[in-house]
Design an enzyme around this catalytic site. Sequence first.
Site, mmCIF file in Angstrom:
data_model
loop_
_atom_site.group_PDB
_atom_site.id
_atom_site.type_symbol
_atom_site.label_atom_id
_atom_site.label_comp_id
_atom_site.label_asym_id
_atom_site.label_seq_id
_atom_site.Cartn_x
_atom_site.Cartn_y
_atom_site.Cartn_z
ATOM 1 C CB CYS A 116 76.084 -93.651 49.700
ATOM 2 S SG CYS A 116 75.816 -94.735 48.298
ATOM 3 C CB CYS A 341 73.248 -84.543 43.367
ATOM 4 S SG CYS A 341 73.925 -84.048 41.800
HETATM 5 FE FE1 SF4 Z 1 74.419 -93.356 46.979
HETATM 6 FE FE2 SF4 Z 1 73.546 -90.847 46.848
HETATM 7 FE FE3 SF4 Z 1 74.104 -92.186 44.559
HETATM 8 FE FE4 SF4 Z 1 71.972 -92.828 46.059
HETATM 9 S S1 SF4 Z 1 72.312 -90.897 44.980
HETATM 10 S S2 SF4 Z 1 73.462 -94.248 45.185
HETATM 11 S S3 SF4 Z 1 72.703 -92.501 48.155
HETATM 12 S S4 SF4 Z 1 75.555 -91.587 46.166
#
Ligand code: SF4
Length: 352
Positions: A116, A341
């Site tokens: 993302c 995170c």
């Molecule tokens: Fe998206 Fe981050 Fe969740 Fe992975 S951890 S799905 S990159 S929001």
Amino acid sequence: MIKESIYGLTLDQLVTWLGEREHKRSRALQVWDWLYRKRVRSFSEMMDVNKECIELLADHFVIQTLSEHLRQESEDGTIKFLFKLQDDNLIETVLMRHKFGLSVCVTTQVGCNIGCSFCASGLLRKNRDLSSGEIVEQIMKVQHYLDGRNQDEKVSHVVVMGIGEPFDNFKNLIDFLLIIKDHKGLAVAGRRITVSTSGLADKIIEFADANLQVNLAISLHAPNEELRTRIMKINRIFSIEKVMQAVTYYLKKTNRRITLEYILLKNVNDRREHALELAHLIGDKKHLTNVNLIPYNPVDEHSQYQRSDLDSMRAFYDTLKKQGINCSNRLEHGTDIDAACGQLRSKQIKKM
Ligand code: SF4
Ligand code: SAH
């Protein structure tokens, strides 16, 4: 031979494993009690378990596989742990203090492949999945830390919102949930556990079928296909339409409320028309849906995004409320310690 983590076994699996080696169910229950109620850190401390069984367990399993690499404490009591795995990979676990109890946020993968555009975890591609034992052990390490402080504190809530996409590590996620929910062990109530997914629609359906009675949150973050594809490329595979179809199935099957997570990004998804579009999308699922508005935690590498200002956040919230949508603001925890995170981990890796 690399020994497996004993925390990776569900109670049924432990009973079966010991049963195949001529040990009764009652013995497995003793071992389980030492692991999760008395919380010892070595097999030799299991005083009333016979020697032969202790040796058998110690030959095949280990209790501790994570080591504490770094710990950061925030002014509000949030503690972020950076753990080193046996293969030297680093993961993050966060302990948060709330009025309602102590919650732990666990990591499910080393990195994340969903990528993302606003997230620190997605910057580092997935290196590997965590085993169920490694996910359980994060909670045990935090609980051991609390036990060491002698304040009679217990992890009461668990959120699966750390690094990684839990539904991309489905089998280990399910075992993890069965282990921490077990009544004779940690006994974390299902209603106090929340799993967050970026919206893998096929797995939302499987999750509903698994009937685990835990909460589900979906990272929606945009009210229409065009915008969501722009900020979350997974939308090309699992579009909002597919996610909402899966949500319909989930609600019908489980009759549990669902949470839609929505990070407010300045001038990207935080306008009044976006709030109206979101309300429309939720439509007749209103009574079983809660929208969680999340302030964006800036990530150095994603400088195209900024946090919405307070007025826009309030206006967004008010618009949703006026449309009859249940809505909450996620309180921030530990902003002074990179608590979003993946941020601590990505900073450490850059330093290395
Ligand atoms: Fe998206 Fe981050 Fe969740 Fe992975 S951890 S799905 S990159 S929001
Ligand atoms: N992969 C899962 C769970 C881990 S991410 C998921 O995406 O849902 C947990 C939550 O943190 C998600 O809602 C995610 O969108 C959000 N998040 C990621 N980066 C963030 C940031 N920089 N600021 C605020 N929230 C963020």
